[in-house]
Design an enzyme around this catalytic site. Structure first.
Site, PDB file in Angstrom:
ATOM      1  N   HIS A 176      -0.387  -4.679  -8.472  1.00  0.00           N
ATOM      2  CA  HIS A 176      -0.394  -4.946  -9.906  1.00  0.00           C
ATOM      3  C   HIS A 176       0.741  -4.228 -10.635  1.00  0.00           C
ATOM      4  O   HIS A 176       0.985  -4.480 -11.802  1.00  0.00           O
ATOM      5  CB  HIS A 176      -1.753  -4.592 -10.538  1.00  0.00           C
ATOM      6  CG  HIS A 176      -2.042  -3.131 -10.658  1.00  0.00           C
ATOM      7  ND1 HIS A 176      -2.856  -2.439  -9.788  1.00  0.00           N
ATOM      8  CD2 HIS A 176      -1.649  -2.211 -11.580  1.00  0.00           C
ATOM      9  CE1 HIS A 176      -2.952  -1.189 -10.160  1.00  0.00           C
ATOM     10  NE2 HIS A 176      -2.228  -1.018 -11.242  1.00  0.00           N
TER      11      HIS A 176
ATOM     12  N   ASP B 223      -4.420  -4.869  -3.174  1.00  0.00           N
ATOM     13  CA  ASP B 223      -3.664  -4.388  -4.329  1.00  0.00           C
ATOM     14  C   ASP B 223      -2.625  -3.353  -3.921  1.00  0.00           C
ATOM     15  O   ASP B 223      -2.536  -2.265  -4.492  1.00  0.00           O
ATOM     16  CB  ASP B 223      -4.595  -3.806  -5.399  1.00  0.00           C
ATOM     17  CG  ASP B 223      -3.875  -3.583  -6.725  1.00  0.00           C
ATOM     18  OD1 ASP B 223      -2.731  -4.088  -6.877  1.00  0.00           O
ATOM     19  OD2 ASP B 223      -4.412  -2.890  -7.603  1.00  0.00           O
TER      20      ASP B 223
ATOM     21  N   SER C  20      -0.738   4.423 -11.532  1.00  0.00           N
ATOM     22  CA  SER C  20      -0.960   3.419 -10.493  1.00  0.00           C
ATOM     23  C   SER C  20       0.179   3.404  -9.487  1.00  0.00           C
ATOM     24  O   SER C  20       1.348   3.305  -9.856  1.00  0.00           O
ATOM     25  CB  SER C  20      -1.084   2.031 -11.120  1.00  0.00           C
ATOM     26  OG  SER C  20      -2.278   1.897 -11.832  1.00  0.00           O
TER      27      SER C  20
END
Length: 497
Positions: free
Chosen positions: A140, A170, A247
């Site tokens: 992402h 992911d 992230s």
């Protein structure tokens, strides 16, 4: 001159006031029980009396955190991405935000325009091949980027390219080239299987754009499910502060080893509330090789449809209190079917390792390489059966062919609640039909949700255990059902294998 003198006087007064403020801010006010007043310029000493042995422990811990940070941060990068999308055009598009959502799309007149969106995340350098460096991050963060830039901790920036990305886990891998390799560090990957609740850990990355940030906490839990975000991984939970921008950054243990990739937070506000989640690094190690060699991750495919079942359902199957994964349906001609697995099997073991549940089995089968023969143990009809299944590679459409999914519905016990809902009395024995899939064998036989299967191949069935036993494909080359609905019982056509 008087005016100038006046301003000079005001300036002098302001300076004096400022100096007074600074001096006051550097003072330590006298505390009850002490007679000394300490100033900022006083030589460094302990502010309070701390036993030397205790202070040694804390200083050693602080030195450890410093060493870990200085050793790992050179491998941590900031990732800046640009993504171009086509969106409906509106005169409001250039506004930075809307207080009450977007304007009515019907007023846009069908016009479109290209929008350039910029994002920021983190990553960690995990491999080097001569002058090529590979950075691990989240899908992402970089998976859909049109342009990627990597910024090192010393300020150098490099254009990067996407090597591979995967939505199910992911994760993504990007690479950049550098001829000057001084100061570029490859992180050491640890063993996430050894991680335990209570372990000290550090999260690194660029939260909210503040690159090279380090937060410290403990491992709050392991084995957290990612189904709520559509992720097949289990996760390491930590209370180390993780925010937007973290992230893709690493979660590091006290040995300076990467044990996870920070991926998501649970928060009502969007900020850290001590619930951060990282993908265990052991789940990703093989993916790095797959990305570099093939540009994608190869997943193993078994060919069963799994279902969560209640304790009452387990009791009806005779497996009350047993952990495992329930194969409610099997794809015809799949590895599972060819290996002898049946609809109704309760899978309890894979390659000698106990299966904890449905998510655990999906994950472990996914990690199996194509061509490997996997050993399963299942409970079937109250007995433990051993099976050997040759795993194949999962294709994009592998689980979407309903025409091959046998039987094409889920059989449910006729509980008091189900009987009440279907308006049938205790005289009717069998299993209720639910979740009939389009184009499946059940749909071809005109079976509908709410039907009750009372017999299979003219053999009466009174519960789910008898029903699945009657579906044994090794004993039947064709199967038909007796179906009860609204006071009528009819036989279906014959489904041939």
């Amino acid at each position: 001159m008087k005016k100038i003198a006046k301003y000079a006087l005001l300036s002098t007064a302001a300076s004096a006031l400022a100096f007074s403020f600074v001096a006051l801010s550097c003072r330590r006010v006298e505390v009850k029980g002490t007679a000394d007043t300490a100033f900022a310029e006083t030589p460094r000493s302990a502010a309070v009396s701390i036993p030397r042995d205790a202070l040694n422990v804390v200083e050693a811990l602080q030195s450890s955190f410093r060493a870990i940070s200085s050793g790992v941060l050179p491998s941590v990068v900031e990732i800046d991405v640009t993504e171009k999308t086509t969106v409906s055009s509106s005169p409001f598009d250039d506004l930075p935000f809307f207080f009450f959502g977007v304007p009515n799309q019907g007023e846009r007149g069908g016009r479109t325009r290209e929008r350039v969106q910029q994002g920021l995340g983190s990553g960690v350098i995990v491999r080097r091949a001569e002058n090529t460096f590979y950075v691990l991050t989240n899908n992402h963060v970089a998976g859909k980027a049109d342009e990627i830039k990597v910024k090192l901790n010393d300020g150098r920036e490099f254009g990067a390219k996407l090597v591979g990305a995967d939505e199910r886990q992911d994760i993504a891998l990007v690479s950049f080239e550098s001829k000057d390799n001084e100061g570029i560090v490859v992180a050491k990957l640890g063993d996430s299987d050894a991680v335990q609740t209570g372990d000290i850990c550090l999260a690194m990355g660029a939260p909210l754009g503040y690159s090279q940030s380090v937060t410290q906490g403990i491992v709050s839990a392991t084995g957290r499910s990612g189904t709520q975000i559509g992720n097949m991984n289990d996760f390491i939970q930590t209370d180390a502060a993780i925010n937007q921008g973290n992230s893709g950054g690493p979660l590091v243990n006290i040995y300076g080893e990467v044990i996870g990739i920070n991926t998501w937070i649970a928060s009502n506000s969007g900020g850290s509330v001590g619930l951060g989640f990282s993908i265990p690094i052991n789940s990703i190690k093989r993916a790095i090789d797959d990305f570099i060699s093939k540009g994608k991750i190869s997943y193993g495919w078994l060919g069963v449809s799994l279902a969560d079942i209640t304790d009452n359902y387990k009791e009806a199957l005779g497996i009350k209190g047993q952990n495992g994964a329930f194969a409610s349906q099997v794809f015809l001609d799949s590895p599972a079917h060819l290996g002898g697995m049946q609809a109704g099997d309760f899978i309890i073991e894979l390659n000698g390792r106990a299966v904890k549940g449905q998510n655990d089995l999906v994950r472990e089968v996914g990690y199996l390489p194509a061509g490997e023969t996997a050993n399963f143990k299942v409970i079937r009809g109250g007995k433990t059966v051993s099976l050997s299944v040759k795993i194949t590679e999962r294709t994009k459409d592998a689980g979407n062919d309903n025409a091959k999914l046998w039987p094409g519905f889920i059989a449910s016990p006729l509980t008091d609640e189900v009987r009440k809902e279907l308006k049938i009395d205790d005289k009717v024995k069998g299993v209720a039909v639910s979740n009939v899939l389009e184009k499946s064998p059940a749909a071809a036989l005109r079976i509908q949700n709410g039907d009750v299967i009372t017999a299979v191949n003219d053999k009466k069935v009174t519960n789910v255990s008898e029903f699945y036993d009657a579906l044994d494909l090794s004993k039947n080359k064709e199967i038909w059902f007796d179906v009860y609905n609204e006071g009528h019982t009819i036989s279906t056509g014959r489904y041939k294998f």
